[in-house]
Design a protein around this motif. Structure first.
Motif, PDB file in Angstrom:
ATOM      1  N   ASN A 153       0.828  -1.226   0.000  1.00 28.54           N
ATOM      2  CA  ASN A 153       0.000   0.000   0.000  1.00 28.54           C
ATOM      3  C   ASN A 153       0.858   1.270   0.000  1.00 28.54           C
ATOM      4  N   PRO A 154       1.681   1.451  -1.014  1.00 21.47           N
ATOM      5  CA  PRO A 154       2.507   2.662  -1.041  1.00 21.47           C
ATOM      6  C   PRO A 154       1.655   3.919  -1.246  1.00 21.47           C
ATOM      7  N   LEU A 155       2.133   5.042  -0.695  1.00 23.84           N
ATOM      8  CA  LEU A 155       1.392   6.298  -0.812  1.00 23.84           C
ATOM      9  C   LEU A 155       1.283   6.753  -2.254  1.00 23.84           C
ATOM     10  N   TRP A 156       2.236   6.365  -3.085  1.00 23.63           N
ATOM     11  CA  TRP A 156       2.211   6.818  -4.480  1.00 23.63           C
ATOM     12  C   TRP A 156       1.325   5.951  -5.355  1.00 23.63           C
ATOM     13  N   GLY A 157       0.549   5.054  -4.719  1.00 26.13           N
ATOM     14  CA  GLY A 157      -0.478   4.320  -5.456  1.00 26.13           C
ATOM     15  C   GLY A 157      -0.002   3.021  -6.038  1.00 26.13           C
TER      16      GLY A 157
END
Length: 231
Positions: free
Chosen positions: A227-231
């Protein structure tokens, strides 16, 4: 820009009632930096010295009795000030005495359009604060310990330092807020020091590009992030 910061000492408060100028001190400034050039003179007022005035500046009638008349030095004084703006503390007072002396010796008065009043500048910058020269020296940390009595040249030298602070200090133009015009004028002098390169062999730059192995490891690391912040 050339400016002259000056101060006078007198026999009293009003040249219209016979008071005279007995001392003048001037400090030359160019772009708000003192050049070291000064003008200083005592004058014989051709009258007595009231005790109240003598208590302020310490100049007695006996001390002034052998000094030149203002008329004798008017030419060299006018040559020193030239056409520069004249800066004084409560400038209307000093201009009044200066122009009275010039009129008495048949000279044209100095136009008040050249007048710069540091009291007016201080009132605008520090509304409600004490505006005496002593108070402003204290506010700006200017040493006045040698000022036992008023003296025209000494006071002009102190005022020159105060004037620089009133105009923005040594960081002129770098205030956080602009003046009422909405603009900030930046005045700065930059000294560039060029030093010769050391006498040693030239070394080729080191390579900094990642290797294929490093790129592969980076891709593997990024793929393992959940679940990276950059999608």
């Amino acid at each position: 820009m050339r400016e002259i910061v000056f101060d006078t000492e007198t026999t009293g408060l009003d040249p219209k009632t016979g008071d005279r100028m007995v001392e003048i001190g001037c400090v030359e400034m160019v772009n708000l930096v003192p050049t070291g050039a000064t003008y200083h003179a005592y004058f014989n007022p051709e009258r007595d010295m009231p005790a109240g005035a003598e208590a302020v500046h310490g100049l007695s009638a006996a001390f002034l009795s052998d000094k030149p008349l203002f008329a004798d030095l008017a030419e060299e004084f006018l040559a020193f000030i030239g056409d520069a703006p004249l800066v004084a503390h409560n400038a209307g007072f000093d201009f009044g005495f200066l122009n009275s002396e010039l009129t008495l010796c048949g000279r044209d008065p100095v136009c008040t359009s050249r007048m710069v009043d540091t009291v007016a500048l201080a009132r605008k910058r520090h509304p409600g604060a004490k505006l005496s020269l002593d108070a402003l020296c204290s506010r700006y940390g200017i040493d006045r310990s040698h000022r036992v009595k008023h003296g025209a040249l000494l006071d002009a030298e102190l005022l020159a330092q105060v004037y620089v602070e009133l105009k923005g200090g040594r960081q002129i133009g770098l205030e956080l807020a602009a003046e009422a015009t909405g603009t900030i004028e930046v005045q700065a002098e930059v000294a560039v020091v060029v030093r010769p390169a050391p006498d040693r062999p030239r070394r080729e730059p080191r390579p900094h590009a990642p290797t294929e192995e490093e790129l592969a490891r980076h891709r593997e690391f990024m793929a393992g992030i959940e679940n990276p912040l950059w999608g």
